[in-house]
Design an enzyme around this catalytic site. Structure first.
Site, PDB file in Angstrom:
ATOM      1  N   ASP A   1       0.821  -1.018   0.073  1.00  0.00           N
ATOM      2  CA  ASP A   1      -0.054  -0.318   0.346  1.00  0.00           C
ATOM      3  C   ASP A   1       0.894   1.565   0.449  1.00  0.00           C
ATOM      4  OD1 ASP A   1      -2.956   1.601   0.405  1.00  0.00           O
ATOM      5  OD2 ASP A   1      -1.587   1.201   1.618  1.00  0.00           O
TER       6      ASP A   1
ATOM      7  N   GLU B   1       1.842  -0.270  -4.804  1.00  0.00           N
ATOM      8  CA  GLU B   1       1.058   0.526  -5.705  1.00  0.00           C
ATOM      9  C   GLU B   1       1.633   1.395  -4.950  1.00  0.00           C
ATOM     10  OE1 GLU B   1      -3.254   2.506  -4.172  1.00  0.00           O
ATOM     11  OE2 GLU B   1      -1.454   2.537  -2.343  1.00  0.00           O
TER      12      GLU B   1
HETATM   13  C1  NOJ Z   1      -4.480   2.736  -0.693  1.00  0.00           C
HETATM   14  C2  NOJ Z   1      -5.240   2.120  -0.879  1.00  0.00           C
HETATM   15  O1  NOJ Z   1      -5.901   1.593  -1.752  1.00  0.00           O
HETATM   16  C3  NOJ Z   1      -6.336   2.823  -0.027  1.00  0.00           C
HETATM   17  O2  NOJ Z   1      -7.678   2.002   0.193  1.00  0.00           O
HETATM   18  C4  NOJ Z   1      -6.307   3.587   1.229  1.00  0.00           C
HETATM   19  O3  NOJ Z   1      -7.569   4.256   1.456  1.00  0.00           O
HETATM   20  C5  NOJ Z   1      -4.979   3.907   1.009  1.00  0.00           C
HETATM   21  N1  NOJ Z   1      -3.902   3.206   0.230  1.00  0.00           N
HETATM   22  C6  NOJ Z   1      -4.327   4.413   2.561  1.00  0.00           C
HETATM   23  O4  NOJ Z   1      -3.830   3.198   2.686  1.00  0.00           O
END
Ligand code: NOJ
Length: 549
Positions: A206, A267
C-alpha cells in the site's frame, strides 16, 4: 503452479482483487468475511486467473476500511480468525490459486499498540520516535508543523493532548510511521515473515511510494493542494523519495529466501512510467500497477501512448508491464467509459460529475473491448471483483450509508469511494443477491437491477460479461502468443489500436463509433460483441484474430 513458459509465474499472471467486506458474507452480519471468500473461491478459480490479492483483513477500527491496521499478525473478528486465514490460504492453493496479502507499511491505525504507547509517552521518547511527532509552529505551537494536506482532505497534522502534532497523510486515525527508525524496518520484515511462513505468495504494498519523509518537513506551498495527483516534482518531501527503494531491496531478499517465487506488487502513484520502473528494477518489486492505463480516457492516441510508455519503461529494466482497469479506490470503468471522454490529452481517475449520469450500455460495450485489449497486452493484469460482471459505480448511495473517510473529511463535498465497493451480487432476484444469507442486509445497498447481473444470471448466458471474461482468460492461457512477451503495432486508421504478437495473433480495438473493415485474411478468434459481418469491426469493440498464414 509454474507458468506455462517456464518464466516466473508473476510475469504474466492475472490476479483477481478481493475486497473482503464486499465479496461474500458467510455469517450474515452484512459484511463479507473470510469464510465467505473460502466458500466462493471456486468462482475465482473458474474464471481462470492465477492468483487473488486480498485487501486488508487485519484487526482494524475500519476508519479506512481496513487500511488502518491495529495488528498486522491477526484477523479482524469482522472477517474471521487466523484459522480462517490459514484455511483460506490452503483452499486457494488447493484450487491452484496463489494468494497475495495486502501490506500497509506507511501508517498504522491509531489503535495500534505502538501508537497508543506513543500517546502515553513523552515527547522525544522512543515510543514517539516510531511515528512522525513534531512540535507545532507559532508562539504556543498551536499551528501545525507545516502546510501538508491529508489525501482525504484537511491538514495532514493532528494535535495530541500535550500539544505535539503527528503526521497522517491519510485519515487522522492513520498515523504515519517513521521509516528512518530501524525498529520500524525490523518490525515489517518480521511481519513479512509471519505471512510468508503461513503460505502467503506475496504482498501488495500500500502507498509504496510514501514511506519516507524529508526530515526537514519543508512547506509545500502551492503543491500542498494537489496531494492526490501523482506528483511531477522529483524532490517531493513525501512522495516517491529515493530512500524508499532500499527498503524494497531488503524485502526482495527476504522473499527470495522462501521457495515458490513469492512476489511484491507496488501501489505507487508516481509521476511517470520511468519513475514507476524504478520500483520494478532488478532486486525490488516484481511488478507495479500501471495506473496511467487505468487513468487513460477511451481514446486511441492516448491509449497507444500510455501502453508504449509503460512497455518501454518496464522493458528497460527487464520487468513485465502490469495492467489494471479498476480497483477499490476508483470509479468503476463501466461508469468512467460511459461518460463523455475528454478530448484533450489528459489522464485522470476523476470523472466529470457534471457530465451527467453515465450511459451504462456504452460503458459496458467499451468495458468489453477494454478487457480484450488489456488481456492481449504483454505482462500481467489485475481484475477487480465485480468487473467480470460488468458492475457499474453505484452513484446514488444514500448519504447516511457512506463510510469512506473522504466524505466526512471533505465536508460532505466528495462522496468518496463507496460506490465501487458495493457487495457483489451472486444469485437470486433480490438483495442480498446471495452475498449473504437470505434476510441479511449488506453494509451498502445493492441496486435492484443487479438481479440481472448476478453470477447466476450471467452463467448460462454466452453473451454476458462473465462469459467474455471466462473465454478471454481461457484463450489467453492457451494461446502461445499471449502473456509475457512483446507487441508490434500495425498500421491502422485513426481510431483503431492494432497490434500483432507472435506467433500468429493480432488484436484490433475500435475506439471510435464507426465500424471499420478488418484485414481480409484474418480469422476472428474472439470478439467483444457479436459480429454481423466478420470482416467489419463495430465501433467500441475489439477482436482477437488468428493471423497465421
Ligand atoms: C491506498 C489504498 O488502496 C486505499 O484504499 C487507502 O485508503 C490508502 N492507500 C491509505 O491506506
Amino acid at each position: 503452479m509454474t507458468s506455462r513458459t517456464g518464466a516466473p509465474w508473476w510475469r504474466d499472471a492475472v490476479i483477481y482483487q478481493i475486497y473482503p467486506r464486499s465479496f461474500a458474507d458467510g455469517n450474515g452480519d452484512g459484511v463479507g468475511d473470510l469464510a465467505g471468500i473460502c466458500a466462493r473461491l471456486g468462482h475465482v478459480a473458474g474464471l481462470g486467473v492465477d492468483a487473488v490479492w486480498i485487501s486488508p483483513f487485519y484487526p482494524s477500527p475500519q476508519a479506512d476500511a481496513g487500511y488502518d491496521v491495529s495488528d498486522y499478525r491477526d484477523i479482524d473478528p469482522l472477517f474471521g480468525t487466523l484459522a480462517d486465514a490459514d484455511a483460506l490460504i490452503a483452499e486457494a492453493h488447493r484450487l491452484g490459486l496463489r494468494l497475495i496479502v495486502d501490506l500497509v507499511p506507511n501508517h498504522t491505525s491509531d489503535q495500534h499498540v505502538w501508537f497508543q504507547a506513543a500517546l502515553a509517552a513523552a515527547p522525544g521518547s522512543r515510543e514517539r520516535e516510531r511515528y512522525m511527532f513534531r512540535d507545532g509552529r507559532g508562539p504556543d505551537g498551536a499551528e501545525p508543523p507545516n502546510d501538508w494536506r491529508s489525501t482525504f482532505g484537511g491538514s495532514a497534522w493532528q494535535r495530541v493532548a500535550d500539544g505535539q502534532w503527528y503526521l497522517h497523510l491519510f485519515a487522522p486515525e492513520q498515523p504515519d510511521l517513521n521509516w528512518l527508525n530501524p525498529e520500524v524496518r525490523a518490525e515489517f520484515v518480521s511481519i513479512l515473515r509471519f505471512w510468508l511462513d503461513r503460505g502467503a505468495d506475496g504482498f501488495r504494498v500500500d502507498v509504496a511510494n510514501a514511506l519516507f519523509k524529508d526530515p526537514a518537513l519543508p512547506d509545500l506551498g502551492e503543491d500542498a493542494a494537489h496531494v492526490l495527483e501523482p506528483t511531477k516534482r522529483i524532490d517531493h518531501p513525501f512522495w516517491d523519495r529515493d530512500e524508499v527503494l532500499e527498503v524494497y531491496e531488503e524485502w526482495h531478499r527476504v522473499l527470495a529466501g522462501y521457495e515458490g517465487e513469492r512476489m511484491l506488487v507496488a501501489e505507487a502513484w508516481v509521476a511517470n512510467p520511468e519513475r514507476l520502473a524504478r520500483y520494478v528494477s532488478a532486486g525490488r518489486f516484481q511488478s507495479a500497477f500501471n495506473f496511467d492505463f487505468l487513468r487513460c480516457p477511451w481514446r486511441a492516441d492516448l491509449l497507444h501512448e500510455v501502453i508504449d510508455a509503460c512497455i518501454e519503461a518496464d522493458a528497460a529494466v527487464g520487468a513485465p508491464p502490469t495492467w489494471v482497469l479498476s480497483n477499490h479506490d476508483v470509479v468503476r470503468h463501466v461508469s468512467r467509459y460511459g461518460l463523455p471522454q475528454p478530448t484533450k490529452g489528459q489522464l485522470s481517475t476523476r470523472v466529470d460529475a457534471t457530465a451527467g449520469p453515465p450511459d451504462l450500455l456504452l460503458g459496458r460495450r467499451r468495458a468489453r473491448a477494454a478487457v480484450l485489449l488489456m488481456l492481449a497486452l504483454p505482462g500481467g493484469a489485475y481484475v477487480y471483483q465485480g468487473e467480470e460482471l460488468g458492475l457499474e459505480e453505484v452513484e446514488d448511495l444514500p448519504d447516511a450509508v457512506l463510510q469512506d473517510p473522504v466524505w466526512k473529511r471533505s465536508g460532505h463535498t466528495q462522496r468518496g469511494r463507496d460506490g465501487c465497493r458495493v457487495p457483489l451480487p451472486w444469485g437470486g432476484a433480490e438483495t442480498p443477491f446471495e452475498f449473504g444469507p437470505a434476510g441479511s442486509t449488506p453494509w451498502l445497498p445493492q441496486p435492484p437491477h443487479w438481479a440481472g447481473l448476478t453470477v447466476e444470471a450471467q452463467s448460462g448466458d454466452d453473451a454476458s460479461m462473465l462469459a467474455l471474461y471466462r473465454e478471454a482468460l481461457r484463450r489467453r492461457r492457451e494461446h502461445p502468443a499471449l502473456g509475457d512477451g512483446t507487441i508490434r503495432w500495425l498500421d491502422a486508421p485513426e481510431d483503431i489500436l492494432a497490434f500483432a504478437r507472435d506467433p500468429g495473433f493480432a488484436c484490433f480495438v475500435n475506439v471510435g463509433a464507426e465500424a471499420v473493415p478488418l484485414p481480409e485474411s484474418a480469422r476472428v478468434v474472439l470478439s467483444s460483441l457479436p459480429l454481423d459481418d466478420p470482416r467489419l469491426l463495430p465501433g467500441d469493440s475489439a477482436v482477437w484474430l488468428d493471423v497465421r498464414p
